[in-house]
Scaffold this motif. Structure first.
Motif, PDB file in Angstrom:
ATOM      1  N   THR A  14       0.845  -1.202   0.000  1.00 47.93           N
ATOM      2  CA  THR A  14       0.000   0.000   0.000  1.00 47.93           C
ATOM      3  C   THR A  14       0.879   1.250   0.000  1.00 47.93           C
ATOM      4  N   GLY A  47      -9.272   1.967   8.904  1.00 49.68           N
ATOM      5  CA  GLY A  47      -8.219   0.954   8.924  1.00 49.68           C
ATOM      6  C   GLY A  47      -7.951   0.304   7.583  1.00 49.68           C
ATOM      7  N   GLU A 140      -6.842 -10.051   5.704  1.00 50.40           N
ATOM      8  CA  GLU A 140      -5.673  -9.279   6.134  1.00 50.40           C
ATOM      9  C   GLU A 140      -5.110  -8.441   4.995  1.00 50.40           C
TER      10      GLU A 140
END
Ligand code: ADP
Ligand code: MG
Length: 162
Positions: A14, A47, A140
């Motif tokens: 990311t 998140g 995840e």
């Protein structure tokens, strides 16, 4: 190039998308191909990785210190000549009008890059996005989708894909 999609196996992936966006802008600046300003909307649950991606961008633009989430201050400015980078987090914004009082229009000048978390809270006041990024949870991991909404955004995605 209107749309790109990547699978992000971990946080580092990311960060790398943000860094690569910065590299595209740096490269364009060196070649003086286009104006430098860029408006990016970041969508995704709490998140999901919006701040993480922005951290990669801000560091890629040359910032060496911390990149903290501007949850309470709404905006964190970074002076990175020849750019001004603004990282917005509008999660706690009550009314889009508050952005008018902050002089938000100055943030969308040439040479400004704006990365905006929770852009829907600023509807009607924000500039139009060049790129809209959606980050989705895949357990995840994450799935990221980048949509170009202007010719400026298309040019950036085209180079990002190379
Ligand atoms: P947001 O700004 O969208 O609320 P943050 O970037 O602040 O989210 O936080 C993302 C959190 O998710 C971090 O704690 C990070 O370590 C974790 N994480 C796990 N996998 C990824 C991934 N693939 N990309 C981004 N963050 C991830
Ligand atoms: Mg955040």
């Amino acid at each position: 190039m209107k749309q790109l999609e990547y699978f992000l196996a971990d946080e580092a992936a990311t960060v790398a998308v943000g860094e690569n966006l910065a590299k595209v802008l740096q490269g364009q600046y060196e070649q003086k191909l286009t104006q430098q300003s860029l408006v990016v909307f970041l969508n995704g649950d709490l998140g999901a990785g919006k701040t993480t991606l922005t951290r990669g961008f801000v560091r890629g633009m040359g910032h060496q210190g911390n990149v903290k989430s501007p949850t309470y201050t709404l905006v964190e400015p970074y002076e990175l000549p020849p750019w001004q980078v603004y990282h917005f987090d509008l999660y706690r914004l009550g009314d889009p009008e508050e952005l008018e009082y902050m002089g938000i229009r100055d943030y969308f000048a040439d040479n400004c890059c704006c990365f905006i978390e929770w852009p829907e809270k600023g509807t009607g006041v924000l500039a139009n996005a060049d790129i809209i990024i959606n980050i989705e949870y895949q357990n995840e991991q994450r799935l990221i989708d980048l949509q170009a909404c202007s010719s400026r955004g298309e040019g950036v995605l085209l180079q990002l894909a190379q």
